[in-house]
Design a protein around this motif. Structure first.
Motif, short mmCIF file in Angstrom:
data_model
loop_
_atom_site.label_atom_id
_atom_site.label_comp_id
_atom_site.label_asym_id
_atom_site.label_seq_id
_atom_site.Cartn_x
_atom_site.Cartn_y
_atom_site.Cartn_z
N LYS A 60 0.85 -1.16 -0.04
CA LYS A 60 -0.02 0.05 -0.07
C LYS A 60 0.74 1.44 0.14
O LYS A 60 0.34 2.29 0.23
N ILE A 61 2.28 1.25 -0.04
CA ILE A 61 2.97 2.54 -0.32
C ILE A 61 3.37 2.53 -1.85
O ILE A 61 4.18 1.97 -2.35
N PRO A 62 2.82 3.53 -2.45
CA PRO A 62 3.26 3.73 -4.01
C PRO A 62 4.72 4.23 -4.02
O PRO A 62 5.19 4.92 -3.26
N LYS A 63 5.22 3.91 -5.03
CA LYS A 63 6.68 4.53 -5.20
C LYS A 63 6.62 5.98 -5.44
O LYS A 63 5.70 6.47 -5.89
N CYS A 64 7.55 6.84 -5.04
CA CYS A 64 7.72 8.17 -5.20
C CYS A 64 6.69 8.96 -4.36
O CYS A 64 6.57 10.09 -4.39
N ARG A 65 6.01 8.29 -3.46
CA ARG A 65 4.70 8.83 -2.61
C ARG A 65 4.98 8.46 -1.20
O ARG A 65 5.54 7.19 -0.73
N ASN A 66 4.83 9.22 -0.30
CA ASN A 66 4.31 8.74 1.06
C ASN A 66 3.16 8.35 1.05
O ASN A 66 2.25 8.41 0.32
N ARG A 67 2.71 7.58 2.53
CA ARG A 67 1.60 7.04 2.50
C ARG A 67 0.86 7.51 4.16
O ARG A 67 1.81 7.51 4.98
N ILE A 68 -0.21 7.89 4.13
CA ILE A 68 -1.03 8.62 5.26
C ILE A 68 -1.82 7.43 5.78
O ILE A 68 -2.32 6.88 4.95
N VAL A 69 -1.58 7.04 7.18
CA VAL A 69 -2.36 5.88 7.60
C VAL A 69 -2.98 6.50 8.97
O VAL A 69 -2.49 7.49 9.62
N LYS A 70 -4.27 6.10 9.17
CA LYS A 70 -4.74 6.22 10.66
C LYS A 70 -4.76 5.05 11.48
O LYS A 70 -5.24 4.04 11.03
N LEU A 71 -4.32 5.27 12.59
CA LEU A 71 -4.37 4.07 13.76
C LEU A 71 -5.89 3.66 14.03
O LEU A 71 -6.56 4.57 14.49
N SER A 72 -6.19 2.29 13.78
CA SER A 72 -7.49 1.97 13.89
C SER A 72 -7.83 1.27 15.37
O SER A 72 -8.61 1.72 15.91
N ASN A 73 -7.10 0.37 15.67
CA ASN A 73 -6.81 -0.02 17.09
C ASN A 73 -5.57 -0.65 17.21
O ASN A 73 -4.77 -1.12 16.53
N THR A 74 -5.04 -0.41 18.73
CA THR A 74 -3.83 -0.99 19.04
C THR A 74 -3.75 -2.42 19.43
O THR A 74 -5.01 -2.82 19.91
N LEU A 75 -2.85 -3.28 19.32
CA LEU A 75 -2.90 -4.59 19.83
C LEU A 75 -2.18 -4.83 21.23
O LEU A 75 -1.94 -5.76 21.60
#
Length: 562
Positions: A191-206
Motif C-alpha cells: 500500500k505504499i506507492p513508489k515516489c509517494r508517502n502514505r498517510i495511515v490512521k491508527l484503527s486500534n492497537t494490539l
C-alpha cells in the motif's frame, strides 16, 4: 546525473532491474567498511555495484495533522512488525495515466493487490462507459492483443463487469477510500506507492502503551509513513550478496547502459533455476545467500557451499494443521514418503450440511449431538444433546409452513436408541453440533488415508517416523489433514559429500545461487531424503490460495425458510 541512493531507490521501477550504479560521493568517499545484516562491504568513490532487488526494511513515521507533517513532530522509526491495525488514507494527488499507476502502485494476485481508483470524467470504452466517480478495481496487468493493459472491474447492481484499460489511457485517476484495516507489514508490502508517502490512521492497537513505544500515549491520529528500503546488491569481486539500507548517505549514478553487466556474477533465485529447461539439468551451483533455519537441509545450505541441482519436478504434499481451539496453530506439509502411522481422531461438524459433505460409501458416519435443536416443523426431528445418529443420505421432504406445503432439503438419519433404530429427518439448514464416534482402531499410513478417506480428516501420530532423527509430528496432540497439494521442488545434494539428496521447495525458500561451469560427476542422484516442512501462517494461506484457485467452492448450505 548523480542522485542520492535514497532518491534513486524510491523512484526505481522493480521491472527495470538489474541496474549498475557507480558510487559518486558521500560519507564513504575515501572508502569505508559498511556492515549490514552480517555482511561487510567497502563502498568507495568509483566503486561499481549491481542492484538486483530491494524491499522495504522499516518505516519512518511522522505525526500528521490535516494531511501535513506537524512542525512539532519528531520522526520515529517503526519496524514492520510494529503492533496495531491501520486504515489507509486515500491519496488526494491524482495519477495522470494508467501507466503511472502500474509503475507506482502494487497490483498483484492477493486481495491486497487490487487497488481501486475513480475518474472525475466518464471513460468511454467500446462496449462500456465507466461513469465519473465509479469505483474501478485494478486486478492484474498483462498483454492483451499485443498491448499492455490492466484487467479492471466495476460492480453495478451486484453484477461485476470486466474490461481492460490500456497503459496509454490518460486522465485523472484518484484513489478510492479504503475501509479495510491492515498491519504495518501489509501496508509496507502493498500500500505504499513508489515516489509517494502514505498517510495511515491508527484503527486500534494490539497492546497496552509502555515507555518503549515511540508513539505518544493514547495516540489515535494519522501518521505519514516514508519507507526505508533494504537494497540487495552484487559487488564486482565478491561471491555473496550484500545488503545496504537506502538511507545510506552516498550519491550514485546509473551507468547500466554503458556497462557490461555480464561481468558481474549472476545471482539466481530458486524460481529462476526452476524456469530453466529440463535439458539444462543437472547443474553445479554455488550458494550466494543461504536460507535461515536450523532444520535439515536448510542448516547445510550456507553461503559459499557448492551443490548439485539434479532436476526440477512437481511433488505431492498433504497440508495439515494442528487441532487446537486457540491460535496460533502450527501448519505442516507432509510428503507421501512419510513412514509414521496415524490413528483416527473424532471430527466435529457444526451443521447437518457438514454431515452430508463428510459421509462416504466406505463406512457409515456415526455422530453424537453436542447441541440441542428444536425443529420448527413437526415432520422433522428435534435434537437433544447426547442423541446418536447414523447418517444415511440427502433427500427432500414436504413440510407445512404457514399453512402451505414447502419442499426442503433434509438429511435422512437413523437415531440409535437403546435396543432399536428410528428413522428421522434433519433439516439441512440445521445449525447444531455433532462429534464423530470412531470405531476404526487401525493404524493407517498417510497414502492409505488419502486413498480411502475424504479430507479433511483428523488424526494423531501413533507410530513416529523412525527414518528421521526428530519427527516433528509426533509431539503434536492432533492433526487435521486438510487437502493434498502439488508443489514445485528442486532435488539437490552437496558436491563434497553426495551421500544423500534433498528436496527443497522452490517458492518458500529464500536462497540465491550462481551457476558454475563445471561438469556433474554423476547424473544419478543419491538416496533422496524428504522432510516434513513446518510452514508459517502466511505461507499456509499462500499455499491454500494457490491450490484453491483451480477448485470451485462448495455450494452454500441451504438457508432456513423465512
Amino acid at each position: 546525473m548523480a542522485s542520492t541512493l535514497e532518491k534513486f531507490i524510491h523512484s526505481l521501477d522493480p521491472r527495470a532491474l538489474p541496474r549498475v550504479l557507480q558510487i559518486q560521493s558521500g560519507i564513504y568517499f575515501q572508502g569505508s567498511i559498511y556492515e549490514m545484516f552480517g555482511n561487510e562491504c567497502c563502498l568507495s568513490t568509483g566503486e561499481v555495484i549491481k542492484i538486483i532487488g530491494f524491499k522495504i526494511n522499516k518505516l519512518i513515521a511522522s505525526i500528521c495533522e490535516n494531511n501535513e507533517v506537524s512542525q512539532f513532530s519528531a520522526k520515529v522509526e517503526l519496524p514492520l512488525n510494529f503492533p496495531g491495525l491501520y486504515k489507509v488514507v486515500a491519496d488526494k494527488t491524482p495519477y495522470v495515466s494508467i501507466e503511472e499507476i502500474t509503475r507506482k502502485v502494487s497490483i498483484g494476485p492477493t486481495r491486497f493487490g487490487h487497488p481501486c481508483f475513480y475518474s472525475p470524467e466518464d471513460i468511454k470504452l467500446a462496449n462500456l462507459t465507466i461513469k465519473h466517480g465509479e469505483q474501478i478495481t485494478f486486478n492484474s496487468v498483462e498483454k492483451v492483443n499485443g498491448t499492455m493493459a490492466v484487467n479492471c472491474g466495476v460492480v453495478r447492481n451486484n453484477q461485476s463487469h470486466s474490461f481492460t484499460l490500456p497503459l496509454s489511457q490518460e486522465g485523472k485517476f484518484y484513489e478510492c477510500e479504503d475501509d479495510q484495516i491492515y498491519t504495518l507489514k501489509e501496508i509496507a508490502e502493498w500500500k505504499i506507492p513508489k515516489c509517494r508517502n502514505r498517510i495511515v490512521k491508527l484503527s486500534n492497537t494490539l497492546h497496552t502503551w509502555d515507555s518503549s513505544n515511540p508513539l505518544p500515549e493514547n495516540f489515535d491520529g494519522c501518521l505519514i509513513l516514508t519507507p526505508v528500503y533494504e537494497v540487495q546488491a552484487v559487488m564486482k569481486f565478491r561471491k555473496d550478496i550484500v545488503h545496504i539500507l537506502s538511507d545510506l548517505d552516498v550519491e550514485v549514478k546509473d551507468i547500466t547502459d554503458c556497462y557490461d553487466i555480464s561481468s558481474f556474477l549472476q545471482p539466481l533465485s530458486l524460481e529462476d533455476v526452476f524456469e530453466r529447461t529440463s535439458k539444462e539439468f543437472p547443474m553445479v551451483a554455488e550458494i550466494m545467500e543461504g536460507p535461515s533455519g536450523s532444520q535439515k537441509p536448510y542448516n547445510l545450505l550456507h553461503t559459499g557451499k557448492e551443490i548439485v541441482i539434479y532436476k526440477k519436478y512437481q511433488a505431492t504434499r498433504v497440508l495439515a494443521s494442528e487441532i487446537r481451539s486457540d491460535s496460533p496453530k502450527r501448519h505442516f506439509l507432509i510428503p507421501m514418503s512419510y513412514k509414521g502411522k496415524f490413528k483416527r481422531r473424532p471430527r466435529e461438524f457444526p451443521t447437518a450440511y457438514d454431515l452430508e459433505i463428510a459421509r462416504s460409501e466406505k463406512e457409515q458416519l456415526h455422530v453424537v449431538a453436542t447441541k440441542a435443536f428444536d425443529s420448527p416443523h413437526k415432520e422433522l426431528f428435534s435434537v437433544s444433546v447426547g442423541d446418536q445418529f447414523l447418517v444415511q443420505q440427502c433427500q427432500t421432504s414436504e413440510v407445512l409452513y404457514e399453512g402451505r406445503k414447502k419442499v426442503i432439503d433434509v438429511l435422512a438419519c437413523e437415531q440409535i436408541l437403546s435396543d432399536t433404530y428410528k428413522k428421522v429427518l434433519l433439516p439441512m439448514y440445521m445449525e447444531g453440533g455433532f462429534v464423530e464416534v470412531i470405531h476404526d482402531k487401525k493404524q493407517h499410513q498417510l497414502s492409505e488415508i488419502c486413498k480411502e478417506f475424504r479430507l479433511p480428516f483428523n488424526v494423531k501420530v501413533s507410530v513416529r517416523d523412525l527414518s528421521v532423527e526428530e519427527d516433528v509430528l509426533a509431539a503434536v496432540p492432533g492433526l487435521q489433514f486438510e487437502e493434498e497439494i502439488t508443489d514445485s521442488y528442486l532435488l539437490i545434494s552437496s558436491t563434497s559429500s553426495p551421500v544423500e539428496s534433498w528436496e527443497i521447495p522452490v517458492y518458500r525458500l529464500n536462497m540465491s545461487v550462481h551457476l558454475l561451469s563445471r561438469d556433474v560427476q554423476t547424473f544419478v542422484p543419491p538416496a533422496t531424503k524428504t522432510t516434513v516442512e513446518e510452514i508459517s501462517e502466511e505461507q499456509y494461506y499462500m499455499v491454500r490460495r494457490y491450490e484453491n484457485q483451480t477448485l470451485h467452492p462448495p455450494p452454500r448450505p441451504p438457508k432456513k425458510p423465512t
